[in-house]
Design a protein around this motif. Sequence first.
Motif, PDB file in Angstrom:
ATOM      1  N   GLU A  27       0.801  -1.230   0.000  1.00 50.41           N
ATOM      2  CA  GLU A  27       0.000   0.000   0.000  1.00 50.41           C
ATOM      3  C   GLU A  27       0.832   1.278   0.000  1.00 50.41           C
ATOM      4  N   GLY A  28       2.150   1.167   0.072  1.00 55.52           N
ATOM      5  CA  GLY A  28       2.980   2.368   0.114  1.00 55.52           C
ATOM      6  C   GLY A  28       2.875   3.076   1.469  1.00 55.52           C
ATOM      7  N   ILE A  29       3.069   4.414   1.456  1.00 61.31           N
ATOM      8  CA  ILE A  29       3.046   5.184   2.696  1.00 61.31           C
ATOM      9  C   ILE A  29       1.709   5.038   3.430  1.00 61.31           C
ATOM     10  N   ASP A  30       0.605   4.975   2.695  1.00 62.76           N
ATOM     11  CA  ASP A  30      -0.708   4.854   3.332  1.00 62.76           C
ATOM     12  C   ASP A  30      -0.812   3.588   4.181  1.00 62.76           C
ATOM     13  N   GLY A  31      -0.054   2.584   3.850  1.00 63.04           N
ATOM     14  CA  GLY A  31      -0.120   1.347   4.613  1.00 63.04           C
ATOM     15  C   GLY A  31       0.502   1.454   5.988  1.00 63.04           C
ATOM     16  N   LEU A  32       1.234   2.535   6.248  1.00 65.11           N
ATOM     17  CA  LEU A  32       1.884   2.694   7.549  1.00 65.11           C
ATOM     18  C   LEU A  32       0.980   3.374   8.577  1.00 65.11           C
ATOM     19  N   TYR A  33      -0.168   3.878   8.134  1.00 64.41           N
ATOM     20  CA  TYR A  33      -1.118   4.463   9.083  1.00 64.41           C
ATOM     21  C   TYR A  33      -1.900   3.364   9.783  1.00 64.41           C
ATOM     22  N   ASP A  34      -2.320   3.626  11.019  1.00 59.67           N
ATOM     23  CA  ASP A  34      -3.120   2.647  11.746  1.00 59.67           C
ATOM     24  C   ASP A  34      -4.467   2.460  11.068  1.00 59.67           C
ATOM     25  N   LEU A  35      -4.945   1.251  11.095  1.00 66.71           N
ATOM     26  CA  LEU A  35      -6.267   0.969  10.563  1.00 66.71           C
ATOM     27  C   LEU A  35      -7.334   1.429  11.556  1.00 66.71           C
ATOM     28  N   PRO A  36      -8.541   1.714  11.078  1.00 68.27           N
ATOM     29  CA  PRO A  36      -9.615   2.098  12.008  1.00 68.27           C
ATOM     30  C   PRO A  36      -9.806   1.041  13.077  1.00 68.27           C
ATOM     31  N   GLY A  37      -9.972   1.526  14.328  1.00 71.80           N
ATOM     32  CA  GLY A  37     -10.148   0.595  15.435  1.00 71.80           C
ATOM     33  C   GLY A  37     -11.526  -0.020  15.444  1.00 71.80           C
ATOM     34  N   ALA A  38     -11.695  -1.004  16.301  1.00 75.17           N
ATOM     35  CA  ALA A  38     -12.998  -1.646  16.432  1.00 75.17           C
ATOM     36  C   ALA A  38     -13.954  -0.733  17.195  1.00 75.17           C
ATOM     37  N   GLY A  39     -15.237  -0.991  17.098  1.00 75.26           N
ATOM     38  CA  GLY A  39     -16.224  -0.201  17.824  1.00 75.26           C
ATOM     39  C   GLY A  39     -16.998   0.727  16.908  1.00 75.26           C
ATOM     40  N   ARG A  40     -17.930   1.474  17.518  1.00 80.68           N
ATOM     41  CA  ARG A  40     -18.787   2.363  16.750  1.00 80.68           C
ATOM     42  C   ARG A  40     -17.999   3.545  16.211  1.00 80.68           C
ATOM     43  N   PRO A  41     -18.208   3.936  14.969  1.00 79.46           N
ATOM     44  CA  PRO A  41     -17.482   5.089  14.424  1.00 79.46           C
ATOM     45  C   PRO A  41     -17.909   6.383  15.113  1.00 79.46           C
TER      46      PRO A  41
END
Length: 245
Positions: A27-41
């Motif tokens: 994914e390049g640089i974008d792949g180094l960001y944390d993924l959205p956590g679990a739970g309600r947005p």
Amino acid sequence: MPNTMIAERLGMTETTVRKWCKRFIDEGIDGLYDLPGAGRPRTYGDDEVARLMQQALETRPQDGTHWSVRSFADANGLSKSTVQRYFKLFGIQPHRSKSFKLSTDPFFVEKVRDIVGLYLNPPEQALVLCVDEKSQVQALERSQPVLPMGLGYVEGVTHDYFRHGTTTLFAALDVANGTVLGQCKARHRHQEFLSFLRHIEKNVPEDLDIHLIMDNYATHKHPKVRAWFAQRPRFHVHFTPTHGV
């Protein structure tokens, strides 16, 4: 550099290194960001939160002088816990205030440097004293003797007392060791202040200069007080900035 060497250098497992390398490759640089956590947005986006905080800072309720958590929640259709969480996050405290006074002294900087210099680098063969008065001190006497502290109970004093008028405390704090020269007098005119200056002069060794830090109270600048200082060259007066004590 192989994953094993990277893991060893950074003090982590090879699995962790392999995971982040793969995400970067895929994914390049974008792949180094944390993924959205679990739970309600999140219910409210950044723009909505910014609008709410701007409202809290720049407006007031129609029926009050400042917002409370409950009134702000009712006005915006939010829950009390949501408002409380945002207020805490951004450090907003509508119910609190503190007083301030900006000094208008044209020599503010010079006076600050002068006085702070006495604290940081006091002169040799000299004593630095902070001088002030506390007026309207109530002279009270308890109606019955104080019961001394004992095992299992604290010192006891009666709730009622006799008034003996008021007194004024003149005090000079030695900034080097915290000792205080003090006198109580019935009034706080220039006559009483001169008497206290004589008390300081008597209790400070003659081989030491005396630097006095004082505020701009009129008594401290009375013509007779100035004349007294003029006759005693070992006294050096330093006035604090106006409205900047």
